[in-house]
Scaffold this motif. Structure first.
Motif, PDB file in Angstrom:
ATOM      1  N   LYS A  33      43.186  47.075  28.762  1.00  0.00           N
ATOM      2  CA  LYS A  33      42.297  46.127  28.102  1.00  0.00           C
ATOM      3  C   LYS A  33      42.484  44.724  28.676  1.00  0.00           C
ATOM      4  CE  LYS A  33      40.470  45.234  23.500  1.00  0.00           C
ATOM      5  NZ  LYS A  33      40.583  45.505  22.051  1.00  0.00           N
ATOM      6  N   LEU A  34      43.713  44.394  29.054  1.00  0.00           N
ATOM      7  CA  LEU A  34      43.975  43.104  29.707  1.00  0.00           C
ATOM      8  C   LEU A  34      43.227  43.004  31.024  1.00  0.00           C
ATOM      9  CD1 LEU A  34      47.758  42.239  29.238  1.00  0.00           C
ATOM     10  CD2 LEU A  34      45.810  40.789  28.676  1.00  0.00           C
ATOM     11  N   TRP A  35      43.218  44.086  31.796  1.00  0.00           N
ATOM     12  CA  TRP A  35      42.483  44.083  33.065  1.00  0.00           C
ATOM     13  C   TRP A  35      40.990  43.878  32.803  1.00  0.00           C
ATOM     14  CZ3 TRP A  35      45.261  49.251  34.435  1.00  0.00           C
ATOM     15  CH2 TRP A  35      46.596  48.976  34.766  1.00  0.00           C
ATOM     16  N   LEU A  37      39.718  42.235  30.236  1.00  0.00           N
ATOM     17  CA  LEU A  37      39.557  40.828  29.858  1.00  0.00           C
ATOM     18  C   LEU A  37      39.591  39.936  31.101  1.00  0.00           C
ATOM     19  CD1 LEU A  37      39.366  38.649  27.650  1.00  0.00           C
ATOM     20  CD2 LEU A  37      41.875  38.648  27.565  1.00  0.00           C
ATOM     21  N   ALA A  38      40.510  40.231  32.012  1.00  0.00           N
ATOM     22  CA  ALA A  38      40.610  39.458  33.250  1.00  0.00           C
ATOM     23  C   ALA A  38      39.322  39.560  34.063  1.00  0.00           C
ATOM     24  CB  ALA A  38      41.804  39.926  34.070  1.00  0.00           C
ATOM     25  N   GLN A  39      38.751  40.758  34.127  1.00  0.00           N
ATOM     26  CA  GLN A  39      37.507  40.941  34.882  1.00  0.00           C
ATOM     27  C   GLN A  39      36.361  40.171  34.231  1.00  0.00           C
ATOM     28  OE1 GLN A  39      37.221  42.484  37.832  1.00  0.00           O
ATOM     29  NE2 GLN A  39      35.093  41.780  37.887  1.00  0.00           N
ATOM     30  N   HIS A  40      36.302  40.186  32.915  1.00  0.00           N
ATOM     31  CA  HIS A  40      35.272  39.442  32.204  1.00  0.00           C
ATOM     32  C   HIS A  40      35.391  37.950  32.516  1.00  0.00           C
ATOM     33  CE1 HIS A  40      32.458  38.647  28.810  1.00  0.00           C
ATOM     34  NE2 HIS A  40      33.138  37.512  28.743  1.00  0.00           N
ATOM     35  N   CYS A  41      36.610  37.438  32.482  1.00  0.00           N
ATOM     36  CA  CYS A  41      36.828  36.023  32.776  1.00  0.00           C
ATOM     37  C   CYS A  41      36.486  35.707  34.232  1.00  0.00           C
ATOM     38  CB  CYS A  41      38.279  35.645  32.483  1.00  0.00           C
ATOM     39  SG  CYS A  41      38.718  35.718  30.728  1.00  0.00           S
ATOM     40  N   LYS A  42      36.836  36.608  35.132  1.00  0.00           N
ATOM     41  CA  LYS A  42      36.523  36.419  36.551  1.00  0.00           C
ATOM     42  C   LYS A  42      35.018  36.325  36.764  1.00  0.00           C
ATOM     43  CE  LYS A  42      37.229  38.517  41.113  1.00  0.00           C
ATOM     44  NZ  LYS A  42      37.834  39.671  41.855  1.00  0.00           N
ATOM     45  N   ASN A  43      34.273  37.148  36.042  1.00  0.00           N
ATOM     46  CA  ASN A  43      32.821  37.155  36.187  1.00  0.00           C
ATOM     47  C   ASN A  43      32.179  35.843  35.742  1.00  0.00           C
ATOM     48  OD1 ASN A  43      32.986  39.773  37.134  1.00  0.00           O
ATOM     49  ND2 ASN A  43      32.422  40.719  35.190  1.00  0.00           N
ATOM     50  N   SER A  44      32.882  35.078  34.934  1.00  0.00           N
ATOM     51  CA  SER A  44      32.345  33.799  34.467  1.00  0.00           C
ATOM     52  C   SER A  44      32.352  32.738  35.563  1.00  0.00           C
ATOM     53  CB  SER A  44      33.164  33.281  33.280  1.00  0.00           C
ATOM     54  OG  SER A  44      34.439  32.792  33.724  1.00  0.00           O
ATOM     55  N   ASN A  45      33.169  32.951  36.589  1.00  0.00           N
ATOM     56  CA  ASN A  45      33.296  32.004  37.706  1.00  0.00           C
ATOM     57  C   ASN A  45      33.802  30.632  37.249  1.00  0.00           C
ATOM     58  OD1 ASN A  45      33.155  31.524  40.496  1.00  0.00           O
ATOM     59  ND2 ASN A  45      31.184  30.489  40.303  1.00  0.00           N
ATOM     60  N   VAL A  81      35.973  43.397  24.167  1.00  0.00           N
ATOM     61  CA  VAL A  81      36.033  43.930  25.523  1.00  0.00           C
ATOM     62  C   VAL A  81      36.474  45.389  25.518  1.00  0.00           C
ATOM     63  CG1 VAL A  81      38.438  43.331  26.066  1.00  0.00           C
ATOM     64  CG2 VAL A  81      36.718  43.322  27.885  1.00  0.00           C
ATOM     65  N   ASP A  82      35.887  46.168  26.400  1.00  0.00           N
ATOM     66  CA  ASP A  82      36.263  47.572  26.571  1.00  0.00           C
ATOM     67  C   ASP A  82      37.077  47.723  27.849  1.00  0.00           C
ATOM     68  OD1 ASP A  82      34.882  48.501  24.295  1.00  0.00           O
ATOM     69  OD2 ASP A  82      32.992  48.462  25.415  1.00  0.00           O
TER      70      ASP A  82
END
Length: 219
Positions: A33-35, A37-45, A81-82
């Motif tokens: 789930k942390l990964w 969350l990290a991907q979601h944040c990365k997508n925000s740029n 987040v999933d």
């Protein structure tokens, strides 16, 4: 035990998202789930860097003006987040079970050498994160019968390719370095190459299988 994540402000442009207090049986699910969350944040740029560790995520923002937004948003995102459907690789690592501490680990658990080898090599391990030195994988999946406290006196130098046990985890030393884990085996696999396009052999989410090999490691 509280299941509410801890969010701390580190600097005016960085945050620490911490769920290390979550219960032990959920380590892998929490890490996945942390990964996500990290991907979601990365997508925000909106971040310079995102650094997952074991059950925590350090976030470095491009602008300090976004600090409050993310401080107030992360907990809600965590609930929504999933698991991120990342592309992972499976690695088979040729393993020479001739480690300097193999006898110690066997005696500590009142097992035979063959039993230690079987217990260690039959599991499928997940790379939780990389750290300590470049390319060092912290692996989840060690059989509980092999949980072994770290050495009372760490070694000044552990050889490159050493496969070791530290408490409830196992790992592989990608280069000569100090270390306090018990060495049970060695491998010739190259875990880190600074000149390669992808320097680290493993990435978080990969799986590892230790394949027993007879003979002597070249390292």
């Amino acid at each position: 035990m509280s299941m509410i994540p801890s969010i701390k402000i580190l600097t005016n442009s960085s945050l620490l998202f911490d769920v290390s207090h979550y219960s032990e049986p959920h380590i892998l699910a929490t890490q996945k789930k942390l990964w996500a969350l990290a991907q979601h944040c990365k997508n925000s740029n909106e971040f310079i860097d995102l650094v997952p560790a074991m059950n925590s995520l350090t976030l470095y923002l491009k602008s300090s003006e976004m600090l409050n937004k993310w401080y107030n948003t992360l907990a809600k995102l965590w609930e929504e987040v999933d698991d991120y459907p990342f592309d992972s690789q499976h690695h088979q690592i040729n393993t020479y079970y001739q480690g300097e501490d193999l006898d110690y680990v066997a005696n500590y658990h009142q097992l035979t050498i063959d039993e230690v080898i079987n217990l260690h090599s039959k599991e499928l391990y997940h790379v939780l994160f990389l750290g300590f030195v470049p390319g060092f994988p912290y692996l989840y999946g060690l059989n509980s019968r092999l949980f072994t406290p770290r050495r009372d006196n760490p070694r000044v130098s552990v050889p490159k390719g050493a496969i070791a046990i530290g408490a409830d985890q196992t790992g592989i030393y990608p280069e000569d370095s100090p270390g306090g884990w018990h060495i049970i085996a060695h491998t010739d696999a190259c875990l880190f190459d600074s000149k390669a396009a992808n320097p680290c052999l493993f990435k978080p989410g990969d799986t590892i299988e230790f394949v027993p090999v007879k003979g002597v490691s070249n390292d």
